[in-house]
Write an enzyme that holds these catalytic residues in place. Structure first.
Site, PDB file in Angstrom:
ATOM      1  N   LYS A  22     -21.554   9.614  19.068  1.00  0.00           N
ATOM      2  CA  LYS A  22     -20.786   9.994  20.257  1.00  0.00           C
ATOM      3  C   LYS A  22     -21.223  11.371  20.763  1.00  0.00           C
ATOM      4  O   LYS A  22     -21.478  11.545  21.961  1.00  0.00           O
ATOM      5  CB  LYS A  22     -19.290  10.029  19.904  1.00  0.00           C
ATOM      6  N   ASN A  23     -21.326  12.339  19.855  1.00  0.00           N
ATOM      7  CA  ASN A  23     -21.584  13.716  20.280  1.00  0.00           C
ATOM      8  C   ASN A  23     -23.017  13.947  20.746  1.00  0.00           C
ATOM      9  O   ASN A  23     -23.329  14.995  21.300  1.00  0.00           O
ATOM     10  CB  ASN A  23     -21.237  14.704  19.160  1.00  0.00           C
ATOM     11  N   ARG A  91     -12.713  16.985  26.094  1.00  0.00           N
ATOM     12  CA  ARG A  91     -13.198  18.354  26.188  1.00  0.00           C
ATOM     13  C   ARG A  91     -14.684  18.439  26.539  1.00  0.00           C
ATOM     14  O   ARG A  91     -15.115  19.342  27.262  1.00  0.00           O
ATOM     15  CB  ARG A  91     -12.949  18.980  24.815  1.00  0.00           C
ATOM     16  N   CYS A 115      -9.191  17.061  21.933  1.00  0.00           N
ATOM     17  CA  CYS A 115      -8.457  17.105  20.663  1.00  0.00           C
ATOM     18  C   CYS A 115      -7.611  18.378  20.571  1.00  0.00           C
ATOM     19  O   CYS A 115      -8.072  19.455  20.921  1.00  0.00           O
ATOM     20  CB  CYS A 115      -9.436  17.100  19.493  1.00  0.00           C
ATOM     21  N   ARG A 120      -9.479  26.166  21.901  1.00  0.00           N
ATOM     22  CA  ARG A 120     -10.910  25.848  22.005  1.00  0.00           C
ATOM     23  C   ARG A 120     -11.402  26.331  23.354  1.00  0.00           C
ATOM     24  O   ARG A 120     -11.517  25.568  24.296  1.00  0.00           O
ATOM     25  CB  ARG A 120     -11.127  24.352  21.823  1.00  0.00           C
ATOM     26  N   ASP A 303     -15.993  18.150  11.324  1.00  0.00           N
ATOM     27  CA  ASP A 303     -15.567  16.800  11.717  1.00  0.00           C
ATOM     28  C   ASP A 303     -15.424  15.852  10.523  1.00  0.00           C
ATOM     29  O   ASP A 303     -15.032  14.699  10.703  1.00  0.00           O
ATOM     30  CB  ASP A 303     -16.561  16.211  12.731  1.00  0.00           C
ATOM     31  N   VAL A 325     -14.419  26.773  11.126  1.00  0.00           N
ATOM     32  CA  VAL A 325     -14.933  26.540  12.481  1.00  0.00           C
ATOM     33  C   VAL A 325     -13.801  26.546  13.514  1.00  0.00           C
ATOM     34  O   VAL A 325     -13.915  27.196  14.556  1.00  0.00           O
ATOM     35  CB  VAL A 325     -15.748  25.225  12.551  1.00  0.00           C
ATOM     36  N   ARG A 395     -11.439   6.936  20.521  1.00  0.00           N
ATOM     37  CA  ARG A 395     -12.327   7.886  21.212  1.00  0.00           C
ATOM     38  C   ARG A 395     -13.650   8.020  20.469  1.00  0.00           C
ATOM     39  O   ARG A 395     -14.662   8.346  21.089  1.00  0.00           O
ATOM     40  CB  ARG A 395     -11.663   9.271  21.284  1.00  0.00           C
TER      41      ARG A 395
END
Ligand code: UD1
Length: 417
Positions: A22-23, A91, A115, A120, A303, A325, A395
């Site tokens: 996904k990222n 985001r 999220c 953030r 993650d 993080v 998602r």
């Protein structure tokens, strides 16, 4: 809203095929804004965030066909505004900012939601864009950026930011002159994006290290490219094998992207071998507790922190999990405690004392990775676990209940009561 119902206790066995990341897919889809003509992307996962990105691109006048392969043509790009309605659920929509300013000379993007994991901000994206010569203002919850043509410069990121690095890499690809990005994030998804941009004709050196040099070019051309496998999805199934004493062959994942996790899982007593077929993961009866500290890549990924916490709830001994993080990324701890876990939060650390078994319960997902951790807990727990607010999991995990069922889990999706 759908629920996921799990009856725990099955040992997971068999093979699971990992979807595209996904990222990586999100920035790659948005990189097509830099080109005119049809791009073709393979191995794009079928997920809510991908659908949201398609909607966002269509709202800008971009044509899109299919999911995998996905074809995208930004020739008709005629709108520079990403609205609140589209941006609020994801985001990563902030990733339109760089490409839009580079190609159109302006962008108006709603400040992102996504999220709920602590504050953030996007200040580093904005600062870097200003460094490239854009005039940026914040009005009515929107970031507005303008620049006739961005100009290359040396930019230092205070924190290595993944989407910040990607946003500015895309912007700098069409800037005039050379941009040096320092203290950049090194995630494999950034390397994947750099490969796609390079295939488009961009001149980029150093992606995957902490300094990236981009020599701007006047135009980029459409390409055909592949999205890398999802290391977080792969890691989640690897932990599932550990939590259920299972034996799973993870197919299609890249073990080099998972080194920090593989090391930790071996320390818990799991057997892990890399073969030509994939990553074989075998759970051990006794789970040794291990400490975890999340860090930017190649450190342990934030993650996978929630999933690892679920694992440690049934470890033998004490585990200290430190999140460096994001702040406020322990929302899953309270839900895991409702299943019998023994967890104490102290600032940005969680002290997890292993218990012999978890007990099924009604739990609620608060974000994407928290949902995954609760599903893992449900697979290992005695009795029935019912997870609500399933939209979070949709998602980021393609067909999670189907993939887990195929591995022998007793899991199904049910409509809301
Ligand atoms: C990306 C991933 C997300 C992952 C995260 C960290 C995508 C679409 N999302 O998110 O799944 O959890 O990397 O691996 O790729 N920060 C600032 N100012 C900024 C930007 C970031 O202070 O302008 C801070 C953040 O609050 C955080 C840290 O930098 O503390 C790292 O965040 P960042 O790498 O930017 O995360 P994302 O790119 O949003």
């Amino acid at each position: 809203m759908d629920r996921i119902i799990i009856y725990g206790g099955e040992k997971l066995q068999g093979e699971v095929f990992i979807s595209g990341a996904k990222n990586a897919a999100l920035p790659i889809m948005l990189s097509s804004l830099l080109t005119e003509g049809w791009n073709t992307f393979h191995n794009v996962p079928d997920l809510m965030d991908i659908k949201t990105t398609q909607k966002l691109l269509r709202s800008l006048g971009v044509e899109i066909e299919g999911v995998s392969p996905m074809r995208i043509n930004a020739r008709g790009l005629n709108n520079c505004e990403a609205s609140y309605e589209l941006v609020k659920t994801m985001r990563a929509s902030i990733l339109v900012l760089g490409p839009l300013v580079a190609r159109m000379g302006m962008a108006r993007v709603s400040l992102p939601g996504g999220c709920a994991i602590g504050a953030r901000p996007v200040n580093l994206h904005i600062k870097a864009l200003e460094d490239l010569g854009a005039k940026v203002s914040l009005k009515d919850g929107y970031v507005e950026a303008k620049a006739k043509r961005l100009k290359g410069k040396t930019i230092y990121f205070d924190i290595p930011t993944v989407t910040g690095t990607e946003n500015i890499m895309m912007a700098a690809a069409l800037a005039k002159g050379t941009t040096q990005l320092k203290n950049t994030a090194k995630e494999p998804e950034i390397v994947n994006l750099a490969e796609v941009l390079t295939a488009m004709g961009a001149k980029i050196q150093g992606a995957g290290t902490d300094t990236i040099v981009i020599e701007g070019v006047d135009r980029l051309n459409p390409v055909e490219a592949d999205v890398i496998p999802d290391r977080i999805e792969a890691g989640t199934y690897m932990i599932a094998a550990g939590m259920t004493g299972g034996n799973i062959l993870i197919k299609g994942a890249n073990p080099y992207h998972l080194e920090s996790l593989i090391t930790k899982l071996r320390d818990t007593g799991m057997e892990i071998s890399i073969t030509s077929e994939g990553i074989r993961v075998i759970g051990n009866k006794t789970i040794n507790s291990v400490d975890i500290k999340t860090l930017p890549y190649p450190g342990f990924p934030t993650d996978l922190q929630a999933q690892m916490m679920a694992f440690m709830t049934i470890g033998r001994g004490l585990s200290v999990i430190t999140e460096t993080v994001f702040e406020n990324r322990f929302m899953h701890a309270g839900e895991l405690m409702r299943m019998g876990a023994d967890i104490r939060i102290q600032g940005n650390s969680a002290v997890v004392r292993g218990v012999p078994t978890l007990k099924g319960a009604q739990v609620m997902a608060t974000d994407l990775r928290a949902s995954a951790s609760l599903i893992l807990a449900g697979l290992a727990a005695e009795g029935k676990t019912e997870l609500s607010r399933v939209y979070h999991i949709d998602r980021g995990y393609q067909e999670i209940e189907k993939k887990l069922s195929a591995l022998g889990a007793d899991i199904k999706r049910a409509p809301a009561k």
